[in-house]
Enzyme design. Sequence first.
Site, PDB file in Angstrom:
ATOM      1  CE1 TYR A   1      -3.592   2.643   0.604  1.00 59.76           C
ATOM      2  CE2 TYR A   1      -2.264   3.359   2.486  1.00 59.76           C
ATOM      3  CZ  TYR A   1      -3.314   3.565   1.597  1.00 59.76           C
ATOM      4  OH  TYR A   1      -4.086   4.701   1.713  1.00 59.76           O
TER       5      TYR A   1
ATOM      6  CG  ASP B   1       5.702   3.688   0.968  1.00 55.93           C
ATOM      7  OD1 ASP B   1       6.019   4.342   1.987  1.00 55.93           O
ATOM      8  OD2 ASP B   1       4.545   3.633   0.523  1.00 55.93           O
TER       9      ASP B   1
ATOM     10  CE  LYS C   1       0.813   5.163   8.332  1.00 49.32           C
ATOM     11  NZ  LYS C   1       0.796   4.380   7.119  1.00 49.32           N
TER      12      LYS C   1
HETATM   13  C1  LIG Z   1       0.238   4.874   5.716  1.00 48.54           C
HETATM   14  C2  LIG Z   1       1.029   4.583   4.493  1.00 48.54           C
HETATM   15  C3  LIG Z   1       1.015   5.443   3.376  1.00 48.54           C
HETATM   16  C4  LIG Z   1       0.101   6.622   3.274  1.00 48.54           C
HETATM   17  O1  LIG Z   1       0.378   7.580   4.220  1.00 48.54           O
HETATM   18  P1  LIG Z   1      -0.775   8.646   4.605  1.00 48.54           P
HETATM   19  O2  LIG Z   1      -0.103   9.568   5.553  1.00 48.54           O
HETATM   20  O3  LIG Z   1      -1.881   7.835   5.188  1.00 48.54           O
HETATM   21  O4  LIG Z   1      -1.190   9.313   3.338  1.00 48.54           O
HETATM   22  C5  LIG Z   1       1.872   5.173   2.331  1.00 48.54           C
HETATM   23  N1  LIG Z   1       2.689   4.103   2.372  1.00 48.54           N
HETATM   24  C6  LIG Z   1       2.718   3.255   3.410  1.00 48.54           C
HETATM   25  C7  LIG Z   1       3.678   2.112   3.403  1.00 48.54           C
HETATM   26  C8  LIG Z   1       1.875   3.456   4.496  1.00 48.54           C
HETATM   27  O5  LIG Z   1       1.880   2.581   5.511  1.00 48.54           O
END
Ligand SMILES: *Cc1c(COP(=O)(O)O)cnc(C)c1O
Length: 429
Positions: free
Chosen positions: A144, A239, A267
């Site tokens: 994701y 990511d 995060k």
């Molecule tokens: C949470 C998440 C996102 C998206 O971040 P948001 O701040 O919710 O837009 C993208 N990549 C990963 C791996 C995530 O866990």
Amino acid sequence: MNTSKSETLFKRAQQLLPGGVDSPVRAFKSVGGTPRFIREGKSSCFTDEDGNSFIDYCMSWGPLILGHADDSVVEAVRETALKGTSFGTPHRFEVELAEMVINAVPSIEKVRFVCSGTEAVMSAIRLARGFTGRDKIVKLDGCYHGHADFMLVAAGSGLATFGTPDSAGVTKGNAQDTLVVPYNDLDALAALLENEGQNIAAVILEPVPCNYGLILPAPGYLAGVRELCTKHNVLLIFDEVITGFRLGHGGAQEYFGVKPDLTTLGKIIGGGLPVGAYGGRNDIMSMISPEGPVYQAGTLSGNPLAMAAGIAMLKSTRSEGFYQSLKNKGEKFRSLISPLLEKYKGKILFDSIESIFCFYFTDQKKINTVNDVRRCDMKLFALFHGAMLNRGVYLSPSGYEVGFLSSAHSNEDIEKTASAVSDSLEEIM
Ligand SMILES: *Cc1c(COP(=O)(O)O)cnc(C)c1O
């Protein structure tokens, strides 16, 4: 457990907000019941509007590695707010946080701050396309990356396929520039890059996928991906929105010793405020406006409150022994949970890495791919979630989500949680 205030608020919310929430999984749709409206939190616990307290393992979906309302973070935000919340000018805290990020994350030489993980990914992909002059992106099935159009794409049939839109409103055109291959399958990626490499700007993946259950990279997998990307002149984007500052101060790239070209963060770096970032090799990052031709901007980017929270957070995580102590909590958690599951052998799996964990209700022996996660019994997870909630333990409200320990979780919290797991399984199995 009295939930009348949450119920009343949820009814009001449903008249006003789609599904009563601002982010879908919060609505408890996959576990049933009423989402709890949380009033306040401190350390490992939070309390809902009805006064029920829970040991929290959702931790705002990852950011709160120090627990709720950490004193140093709160103090930094308070002090900063008194002097103004936003200026739309450069601010010294952007420089300070940038230095901390660059010192911590092995592959980052220059960084740009944005407001969310989604925005970080969206911008990193534009940058990769601008830098390489190529259009296509490779995504790994089950990873994701936020909700940008070209990332809301699912694998079609076959191994390496053109993506198909995974959400209404995503155009076929958008989806067709995203190619999807299975995670932990180097042969599939090799074949795709062999055929299409010259059209591909970047491969993006979560080095440890944490948004579709928890899937660990097979030994050598990440190094293999790195090698293939280098061979085909394709950029590699990690990511690390979850794994950054979670698996260690240098994230998954330090943990596994594999350097991507670009990294996205979010995060934890915001200390619980809205922050994302992307960074990487100097020659690539120099393509970003105003240094280069790739446009990307933001009114609240590098916001002083968010930067202050991030700085306070990273000061704690870089302190001596922080990750060792977190690792010890993870091991304690695992050592108390694993024996409880012996009784349900062939029905439940528990997996973890450092402070990230996941329960799977399944008869499989190991989870290696998203298809393995798809075969898990999410109805049983929903019952488990409810049983845990009744015993004062808040797990993320979906079997596809992982749990997070924070430095604020005490031995006593972990022991209470283990006994709630034992009683909950007794009840539902
Ligand atoms: C949470 C998440 C996102 C998206 O971040 P948001 O701040 O919710 O837009 C993208 N990549 C990963 C791996 C995530 O866990």
